[in-house]
Scaffold this active site. Structure first.
Site, PDB file in Angstrom:
ATOM      1  N   LYS A  53       0.829  -1.203   0.000  1.00  0.00           N
ATOM      2  CA  LYS A  53       0.000   0.000   0.000  1.00  0.00           C
ATOM      3  C   LYS A  53       0.877   1.271   0.000  1.00  0.00           C
ATOM      4  O   LYS A  53       2.086   1.178  -0.127  1.00  0.00           O
ATOM      5  CB  LYS A  53      -0.971  -0.037   1.184  1.00  0.00           C
ATOM      6  CG  LYS A  53      -1.747  -1.358   1.286  1.00  0.00           C
ATOM      7  CD  LYS A  53      -2.516  -1.686   0.007  1.00  0.00           C
ATOM      8  CE  LYS A  53      -2.913  -3.150  -0.082  1.00  0.00           C
ATOM      9  NZ  LYS A  53      -4.183  -3.509   0.456  1.00  0.00           N
TER      10      LYS A  53
HETATM   11  C1  PLP Z   1      -4.937  -4.782   0.749  1.00  0.00           C
HETATM   12  C2  PLP Z   1      -6.375  -4.604   0.851  1.00  0.00           C
HETATM   13  C3  PLP Z   1      -7.092  -5.052   1.969  1.00  0.00           C
HETATM   14  C4  PLP Z   1      -6.450  -5.837   3.079  1.00  0.00           C
HETATM   15  O1  PLP Z   1      -5.470  -5.096   3.753  1.00  0.00           O
HETATM   16  P1  PLP Z   1      -4.587  -5.812   4.872  1.00  0.00           P
HETATM   17  O2  PLP Z   1      -4.022  -4.648   5.647  1.00  0.00           O
HETATM   18  O3  PLP Z   1      -3.536  -6.585   4.160  1.00  0.00           O
HETATM   19  O4  PLP Z   1      -5.471  -6.654   5.691  1.00  0.00           O
HETATM   20  C5  PLP Z   1      -8.447  -4.824   2.013  1.00  0.00           C
HETATM   21  N1  PLP Z   1      -9.086  -4.179   1.025  1.00  0.00           N
HETATM   22  C6  PLP Z   1      -8.432  -3.741  -0.067  1.00  0.00           C
HETATM   23  C7  PLP Z   1      -9.186  -3.013  -1.126  1.00  0.00           C
HETATM   24  C8  PLP Z   1      -7.059  -3.949  -0.198  1.00  0.00           C
HETATM   25  O5  PLP Z   1      -6.422  -3.536  -1.295  1.00  0.00           O
END
Ligand code: PLP
Length: 382
Positions: free
Chosen positions: A186
């Site tokens: 992210k």
């Molecule tokens: C990456 C992601 C998640 C999950 O995030 P984590 O922190 O890895 O649990 C949930 N929703 C979306 C849209 C994502 O891209």
């Protein structure tokens, strides 16, 4: 790939010596679990995304779970979600025993709209998880307005949208509940980690309880008190806490956010220009009219599909030393949802079948970007 050309990864988090120092300081302080650094990170993060309260948790997945618990959603309820999302979006609905109902997305953004939600809404719909997919802001104003009329709650899955803008403000501002991710894929990272933001102080207090076993006094509060604090467990909660080591890293990362987003957007603009010249027919994701993306994912969609198939293109790129990724997944096509009622999701299926996510990271060089475009242009001509 020649011996001198390194493999180009799809994503590299931008971490420096300051993050290492901050983590080391947290360790040296002796307080490594949720404590003062988590509190400071929550406050700084909430301020940055235009929310009154931040509640740090272990991931965006657990953040989404807590949002649905806080809304009281459970068995018999339906929650509208895009299938075109990381599978955690749909899974969170299953965690509370409710039924995820998949809605289609608009082609330009990959996001739900008031219309696609309306098409699948029923009398049992209690909430929508509105994903800002790949950092592209969803049209929150029209979705919030429609859902208010239907008495349906909107939870925003802003996992990829830290630093995105919508309707003239940051994504997160005005959200009933927004869930965020600090996974290394992210925009900014704490290793693993997540956050819920909200403007409602009572909901924030409940979320703080829920992430810590349902306790009415946090470990940090008990530690700070001179007199014994006898905690009570007011409801069945979870252990979804973030550590102070992670929050220390997060505070430094937050200071880099503007620079990270600016750099990602500049690289995306450069991709746009190069692809228009060398691989016309590939439509890159863009800013929608209502806001700006973080380009957490820079994805392209061929106007006429891939004659050789998308997976052959991925293999061709891998041979050239380039780690691209299949585009955003579709949960309803995964074995985990095989028993789910079939949904009619033509746009979702087209995007997930043909889209590609190209490498894009803060320290990417122009030379690396040129290599990606050259390899992609070869695949387009194939
Ligand atoms: C990456 C992601 C998640 C999950 O995030 P984590 O922190 O890895 O649990 C949930 N929703 C979306 C849209 C994502 O891209």
């Amino acid at each position: 790939m020649s011996a001198t050309e390194d493999r180009i990864p799809v994503m590299v988090p931008w971490l420096g010596e300051e993050e290492a120092q901050a983590a080391a300081e947290a360790v040296r302080s002796g307080w490594v679990a949720q404590g003062p650094r988590v509190a400071a990170f929550e406050q700084a993060f909430a301020e940055r995304v235009g929310a009154a309260h931040g509640v740090a948790v272990s991931s965006c997945t657990t953040a989404l779970h807590l949002c649905l618990v806080a809304l009281g959603i459970g068995p018999g309820d339906e929650v509208v979600v895009p299938s075109l999302s990381f599978i955690a979006t749909a899974n969170a609905v299953r965690y509370v025993g409710a039924e995820p109902v998949f809605a289609d997305v608009e082609a330009a953004t990959g996001n739900l709209t008031a219309e696609t939600i309306a098409a699948v809404r029923s009398e049992r719909t209690r909430a929508v998880v509105l994903v800002h997919q790949g950092g592209v802001p969803a049209d929150v104003e029209s979705v919030r307005k429609a859902c208010a009329q239907w008495d349906v709650a909107v939870v925003e899955d802003a996992a990829c949208a830290i630093g995105a803008t919508v309707a003239g403000g940051p994504v997160g501002a005005g959200a009933l509940l927004a869930a965020w991710s600090f996974h290394p894929r992210k925009v900014i990272t704490t290793g693993e980690g997540g956050m819920v933001t909200t403007d409602d102080p009572e909901v924030a207090a409940r979320l703080r309880r829920l992430r810590e076993h349902g306790m009415n006094a946090s470990a940090a509060e008990r530690h700070a008190s001179r007199t014994p604090v006898l905690e009570q467990y007011l409801e069945v909660g979870f252990n979804y806490r973030m550590t102070d080591i992670q929050a220390a890293v997060g505070l430094v990362q937050l200071g880099r956010l503007d620079e990270v987003v600016t750099r990602r957007r500049a690289l995306a603009a450069r991709y746009d220009a190069l692809l228009a010249a060398e691989a016309p027919g590939l439509r890159p994701v863009r800013d929608p009219a209502h806001g700006t993306t973080t380009f957490q994912s820079y994805w392209v969609l061929p106007e006429d599909g891939w004659p050789q198939g998308r997976d052959a293109v991925l293999a061709g790129l891998a041979e050239a030393g380039i780690s691209a990724r299949r585009g955003i997944m579709a949960a309803h096509l995964e074995p985990a949802y095989a028993d789910h009622p079939r949904a009619d999701l033509p746009v979702t299926e087209r995007i997930t079948r043909d889209s590609l996510i190209l490498p894009l990271f803060h320290t990417m060089t122009e030379q690396q970007q040129d290599r990606v475009v050259a390899a992609l242009a070869r695949e387009v001509r194939r």
